[in-house]
Design an enzyme around this catalytic site. Structure first.
Site, PDB file in Angstrom:
ATOM      1  N   TYR A  77       0.843  -1.211   0.000  1.00 15.17           N
ATOM      2  CA  TYR A  77       0.000   0.000   0.000  1.00 15.17           C
ATOM      3  C   TYR A  77       0.878   1.260   0.000  1.00 15.17           C
ATOM      4  O   TYR A  77       0.625   2.196  -0.764  1.00 15.17           O
ATOM      5  CB  TYR A  77      -0.925  -0.023   1.220  1.00 15.17           C
TER       6      TYR A  77
ATOM      7  N   LYS B 137       1.040   4.331  -2.745  1.00 12.09           N
ATOM      8  CA  LYS B 137       0.713   5.730  -2.429  1.00 12.09           C
ATOM      9  C   LYS B 137       1.942   6.646  -2.474  1.00 12.09           C
ATOM     10  O   LYS B 137       1.824   7.813  -2.834  1.00 12.09           O
ATOM     11  CB  LYS B 137       0.011   5.803  -1.062  1.00 12.09           C
TER      12      LYS B 137
HETATM   13  N1  LIG Z   1     -10.346   5.400   4.478  1.00 14.52           N
HETATM   14  C1  LIG Z   1      -9.125   5.766   4.789  1.00 14.52           C
HETATM   15  O1  LIG Z   1      -8.707   5.707   5.965  1.00 14.52           O
HETATM   16  C2  LIG Z   1      -8.194   6.305   3.744  1.00 14.52           C
HETATM   17  C3  LIG Z   1      -7.039   6.969   4.186  1.00 14.52           C
HETATM   18  C4  LIG Z   1      -6.158   7.477   3.221  1.00 14.52           C
HETATM   19  C5  LIG Z   1      -6.449   7.341   1.882  1.00 14.52           C
HETATM   20  N2  LIG Z   1      -7.573   6.693   1.490  1.00 14.52           N
HETATM   21  C6  LIG Z   1      -7.817   6.561   0.047  1.00 14.52           C
HETATM   22  O2  LIG Z   1      -9.074   7.130  -0.240  1.00 14.52           O
HETATM   23  C7  LIG Z   1      -9.554   6.575  -1.468  1.00 14.52           C
HETATM   24  C8  LIG Z   1     -11.020   6.233  -1.310  1.00 14.52           C
HETATM   25  O3  LIG Z   1     -11.159   5.175  -0.381  1.00 14.52           O
HETATM   26  P1  LIG Z   1     -12.304   5.136   0.731  1.00 14.52           P
HETATM   27  O4  LIG Z   1     -11.645   5.259   2.028  1.00 14.52           O
HETATM   28  O5  LIG Z   1     -13.389   6.084   0.378  1.00 14.52           O
HETATM   29  O6  LIG Z   1     -12.760   3.599   0.621  1.00 14.52           O
HETATM   30  P2  LIG Z   1     -14.019   2.880  -0.061  1.00 14.52           P
HETATM   31  O7  LIG Z   1     -15.297   3.310   0.571  1.00 14.52           O
HETATM   32  O8  LIG Z   1     -13.665   1.425  -0.030  1.00 14.52           O
HETATM   33  O9  LIG Z   1     -14.027   3.417  -1.560  1.00 14.52           O
HETATM   34  C9  LIG Z   1     -13.155   2.945  -2.547  1.00 14.52           C
HETATM   35  C10 LIG Z   1     -13.710   3.301  -3.915  1.00 14.52           C
HETATM   36  O10 LIG Z   1     -12.751   2.900  -4.898  1.00 14.52           O
HETATM   37  C11 LIG Z   1     -13.449   2.202  -5.912  1.00 14.52           C
HETATM   38  N3  LIG Z   1     -12.594   1.232  -6.609  1.00 14.52           N
HETATM   39  C12 LIG Z   1     -11.753   0.319  -6.069  1.00 14.52           C
HETATM   40  N4  LIG Z   1     -11.217  -0.431  -7.052  1.00 14.52           N
HETATM   41  C13 LIG Z   1     -11.730   0.039  -8.225  1.00 14.52           C
HETATM   42  C14 LIG Z   1     -11.599  -0.328  -9.592  1.00 14.52           C
HETATM   43  N5  LIG Z   1     -10.784  -1.341  -9.965  1.00 14.52           N
HETATM   44  N6  LIG Z   1     -12.273   0.360 -10.527  1.00 14.52           N
HETATM   45  C15 LIG Z   1     -13.106   1.361 -10.169  1.00 14.52           C
HETATM   46  N7  LIG Z   1     -13.279   1.774  -8.903  1.00 14.52           N
HETATM   47  C16 LIG Z   1     -12.607   1.095  -7.942  1.00 14.52           C
HETATM   48  C17 LIG Z   1     -14.585   1.492  -5.190  1.00 14.52           C
HETATM   49  O11 LIG Z   1     -15.625   1.226  -6.116  1.00 14.52           O
HETATM   50  P3  LIG Z   1     -16.071  -0.233  -6.647  1.00 14.52           P
HETATM   51  O12 LIG Z   1     -15.696  -1.247  -5.614  1.00 14.52           O
HETATM   52  O13 LIG Z   1     -17.530  -0.072  -6.872  1.00 14.52           O
HETATM   53  O14 LIG Z   1     -15.328  -0.402  -7.936  1.00 14.52           O
HETATM   54  C18 LIG Z   1     -15.025   2.571  -4.201  1.00 14.52           C
HETATM   55  O15 LIG Z   1     -15.935   3.447  -4.803  1.00 14.52           O
HETATM   56  C19 LIG Z   1      -8.643   5.382  -1.775  1.00 14.52           C
HETATM   57  O16 LIG Z   1      -7.711   5.756  -2.773  1.00 14.52           O
HETATM   58  C20 LIG Z   1      -7.930   5.139  -0.467  1.00 14.52           C
HETATM   59  O17 LIG Z   1      -6.663   4.539  -0.646  1.00 14.52           O
HETATM   60  C21 LIG Z   1      -8.464   6.190   2.394  1.00 14.52           C
END
Ligand SMILES: NC(=O)c1ccc[n+]([C@@H]2O[C@H](COP(=O)([O-])OP(=O)(O)OC[C@H]3O[C@@H](n4cnc5c(N)ncnc54)[C@H](OP(=O)(O)O)[C@@H]3O)[C@@H](O)[C@H]2O)c1
Length: 223
Positions: free
Chosen positions: A145, A149
């Site tokens: 991961y 990133k």
């Molecule tokens: N939550 C945290 O603590 C955190 C912290 C730092 C950074 N982030 C980053 O924030 C971003 C959003 O994550 P989130 O926390 O909101 O989690 P989440 O609710 O799991 O959302 C992830 C999104 O990415 C989409 N996705 C994953 N693989 C995909 C693919 N192959 N094609 C198209 N869409 C895809 C998923 O849609 P589908 O499954 O419908 O395709 C979903 O809409 C990510 O990049 C994550 O690394 C999150």
């Protein structure tokens, strides 16, 4: 950036930060296209869901062809789709590694290359990359991961230098733990969580800064 009447593409729109951001952007009068594999449950006249696996160049190109057939250019791209993979170096499955890099790092490249020509033509545009605190420092069992990133941060920093003279803002947000499905999918727990809508609001505020201001790196974490 004034959002009313503009066109935006948000990847990872079906849940979490991307879903919240799509709602905020449509409320501002932006035409928003959400890319995800699962249906994005947002009912708003300004929102269109395009079923897309962003790891597929063919599917991603098809989605951008659809948007660019209707609009002269994409004014805002948010590279948000991503997931977490936390495992020890001996047990990370190479296929999972490749899927992670394809989603978290290659997909932003595939999407960005489709919006830059239109942005260059009007000498304006904003690209937001959603990286992570894990793109700034290493975490135990986070080699895959963190690599994805850190890579996204490197991609963004290089693009800032390449595109700022063209009037294009490349911005990166590095969030800490946020209360989305992320941790459930990654099979780990967080001690403190920020609210999803608050993180989406930070991204919105970066986007809404005047066009001659570049919030190139924002780090936000739970207190
Ligand atoms: N939550 C945290 O603590 C955190 C912290 C730092 C950074 N982030 C980053 O924030 C971003 C959003 O994550 P989130 O926390 O909101 O989690 P989440 O609710 O799991 O959302 C992830 C999104 O990415 C989409 N996705 C994953 N693989 C995909 C693919 N192959 N094609 C198209 N869409 C895809 C998923 O849609 P589908 O499954 O419908 O395709 C979903 O809409 C990510 O990049 C994550 O690394 C999150």
């Amino acid at each position: 950036m004034e959002l009313k009447g503009k066109t935006a593409v948000v990847t990872g729109s079906s849940s979490g930060i991307g879903f919240e951001l799509c709602g905020l952007l449509t409320d501002k009068g932006t035409s928003v296209y959400g890319l995800s594999r699962r249906r994005t449950p947002l009912e708003h006249p300004g929102f269109t869901w395009l079923e897309t696996d962003v790891t597929s160049q063919e599917e991603t190109d098809r989605a951008f062809d659809t948007v660019l057939n209707k609009h002269e250019q994409v004014d805002l791209l948010v590279n948000n789709a991503g997931f977490g993979l936390f495992d020890s170096i001996e047990t990370i499955d190479p296929e999972a590694w490749n899927r992670l890099i394809a989603t978290n790092l290659t997909a932003p490249f595939l999407c960005t290359r489709r919006v830059v020509p239109g942005m260059k033509a009007i000498r304006r545009g904003t690209i937001v990359n959603v990286a992570s605190i894990a793109g700034k420092r290493g975490f135990r069992n986070g080699s895959a991961y963190c690599a994805s990133k850190f890579g996204l941060n490197g991609f963004s920093e290089a693009l800032v230098e390449e595109l700022r003279e063209e009037g294009i803002r490349v911005c990166t947000i590095n969030p800490g733990s946020t209360g989305t499905a992320f941790f459930e999918h990654a099979g780990i727990e967080a001690k403190k969580l920020m609210k999803t809508e608050d993180v989406a609001r930070v991204i919105l505020s970066m986007i809404e800064l005047p066009d001659d201001m570049l919030p190139d790196q924002v780090v936000v974490r739970p207190l």
